[in-house]
Design an enzyme around this catalytic site. Sequence first.
Site, PDB file in Angstrom:
ATOM      1  N   LYS A   1       1.480   9.957   5.716  1.00  0.00           N
ATOM      2  CA  LYS A   1       1.525   8.540   6.099  1.00  0.00           C
ATOM      3  C   LYS A   1       2.793   7.855   5.579  1.00  0.00           C
ATOM      4  CE  LYS A   1      -3.477   7.973   6.685  1.00  0.00           C
ATOM      5  NZ  LYS A   1      -4.621   7.041   6.534  1.00  0.00           N
TER       6      LYS A   1
ATOM      7  N   TYR B   1     -15.077   1.007  -6.903  1.00  0.00           N
ATOM      8  CA  TYR B   1     -16.331   1.760  -6.763  1.00  0.00           C
ATOM      9  C   TYR B   1     -17.180   1.638  -8.017  1.00  0.00           C
ATOM     10  CZ  TYR B   1     -13.600   3.476  -2.890  1.00  0.00           C
ATOM     11  OH  TYR B   1     -12.827   3.521  -1.756  1.00  0.00           O
TER      12      TYR B   1
ATOM     13  N   GLU C   1       7.327  -7.090   0.888  1.00  0.00           N
ATOM     14  CA  GLU C   1       6.153  -6.962   1.764  1.00  0.00           C
ATOM     15  C   GLU C   1       5.140  -8.082   1.471  1.00  0.00           C
ATOM     16  OE1 GLU C   1       5.368  -5.069   4.247  1.00  0.00           O
ATOM     17  OE2 GLU C   1       6.601  -3.256   4.140  1.00  0.00           O
TER      18      GLU C   1
ATOM     19  N   LYS D   1      -2.206  -1.567  -3.811  1.00  0.00           N
ATOM     20  CA  LYS D   1      -3.051  -0.371  -3.769  1.00  0.00           C
ATOM     21  C   LYS D   1      -2.200   0.886  -3.839  1.00  0.00           C
ATOM     22  CE  LYS D   1      -6.146   1.846  -0.540  1.00  0.00           C
ATOM     23  NZ  LYS D   1      -6.659   1.848   0.792  1.00  0.00           N
TER      24      LYS D   1
ATOM     25  N   LYS E   1       0.855  -1.181   0.000  1.00  0.00           N
ATOM     26  CA  LYS E   1       0.000   0.000   0.000  1.00  0.00           C
ATOM     27  C   LYS E   1       0.893   1.234   0.000  1.00  0.00           C
ATOM     28  CE  LYS E   1      -3.617   2.432   2.467  1.00  0.00           C
ATOM     29  NZ  LYS E   1      -4.667   2.361   3.484  1.00  0.00           N
TER      30      LYS E   1
HETATM   31  C1  PBG Z   1      -7.493   3.429   5.601  1.00  0.00           C
HETATM   32  C2  PBG Z   1      -7.749   3.269   4.156  1.00  0.00           C
HETATM   33  C3  PBG Z   1      -7.552   4.204   3.128  1.00  0.00           C
HETATM   34  C4  PBG Z   1      -8.067   3.629   1.975  1.00  0.00           C
HETATM   35  C5  PBG Z   1      -8.533   2.357   2.311  1.00  0.00           C
HETATM   36  N1  PBG Z   1      -8.300   2.141   3.669  1.00  0.00           N
HETATM   37  C6  PBG Z   1      -7.023   5.587   3.168  1.00  0.00           C
HETATM   38  C7  PBG Z   1      -5.678   5.855   3.663  1.00  0.00           C
HETATM   39  O1  PBG Z   1      -4.847   4.976   3.865  1.00  0.00           O
HETATM   40  O2  PBG Z   1      -5.422   7.044   3.910  1.00  0.00           O
HETATM   41  C8  PBG Z   1      -8.136   4.290   0.629  1.00  0.00           C
HETATM   42  C9  PBG Z   1      -9.200   3.808  -0.284  1.00  0.00           C
HETATM   43  C10 PBG Z   1      -9.498   4.689  -1.439  1.00  0.00           C
HETATM   44  O3  PBG Z   1      -8.863   5.743  -1.647  1.00  0.00           O
HETATM   45  O4  PBG Z   1     -10.403   4.330  -2.200  1.00  0.00           O
HETATM   46  N2  PBG Z   1      -6.313   2.934   6.114  1.00  0.00           N
END
Ligand code: PBG
Length: 327
Positions: free
Chosen positions: A222, A318, A238, A253, A200
């Site tokens: 983050k 989505y 990972e 992601k 991620k």
């Molecule tokens: C929370 C989380 C996020 C998303 C999924 N779980 C946001 C982030 O990490 O700030 C993003 C999903 C999206 O943008 O569709 N940890």
Amino acid sequence: MSHSEYPYFRGRRLRAGENIRKMVAEHALSVNDFIAPLFVMEGKNQKAEIPSMPGYYRFTLDLLLKEVEEISKLGIPSVLLFAKVPDDKKDNEGTEALNPDGLMQRSVRAIKKEFPELVVMTDVALDPYSSYGHDGIVKSGQIINDESAELLARMAVSHAEAGADFVAPSDMMDGRVIIIRQFLEDARFHNTGIMAYSAKYASSYYGPFRDALDSAPGFGDKKTYQMDPANIKEAIKEAISDESEGADIIMVKPGLPYLDVVRAVKESVNVPVSVYNVSGEYAMIKAAAEKGWLNEEHAMMEALIAFKRAGADLIATYFAKDAARLL
Ligand code: PBG
């Protein structure tokens, strides 16, 4: 042949008509590939459109059940739940995240009761519950790892108790998959699966999602836990690590800017790979389509087949309902 230098191979033969194109298509989308993300909020009989995600809504639980009914009627096998937590319930200890009667837990119970066959997945991370908007516990301006991982494991058990089929840790704390697995086993939730957000990235494409949950980080960013977009070897590391810790499904992601990562991870692990077609990717297509700058349906289907071509087995998107209607 008088024109022996002219190509014998003519790629256009296999593109000449709709049927031959279908016959030789190397990849196909199926409704079985889709995981539909859902946003739930407190209250009754309300839905609120997310301004940066046109056509996508947060629902109160009563209306969410109607949405889930539509989703399951379309043949979509799975949903991924996110809860919007009121400000006065946010703290730095994840108190509300562990509440057996919290919105997430109530939603899981209600959905599983009405739709026992639907695969219900829950997001496991602290950000929607955190007064700091971070995915873990904050101490002296740092997002601390090990205490956060243990709290997330307790959150995962609480979701399993509510009936979640899969928990989906999206927090990127080190070691959280193994500790979640251990806690689930200790609580005898042997069959509750883990879909790990293994690769991620610290991405600007999460912006609209943070609007949806009002979960933007209150300070900093983050980048000390989510990955650097410059890296791919690290993503493989990972993914392999999470697989060995017991992840049942490995996620990459965001999606479209990271198709190379999807491919590399797919070739490195022996569990199904999912990809998250995130909020910003949805927003870009919607915005361009609203302006008449591209065809929404075509752009959507092209993005979705690209995930299959890259090697994704599952797609959180989505667009799940829209695409299912076209399939
Ligand atoms: C929370 C989380 C996020 C998303 C999924 N779980 C946001 C982030 O990490 O700030 C993003 C999903 C999206 O943008 O569709 N940890």
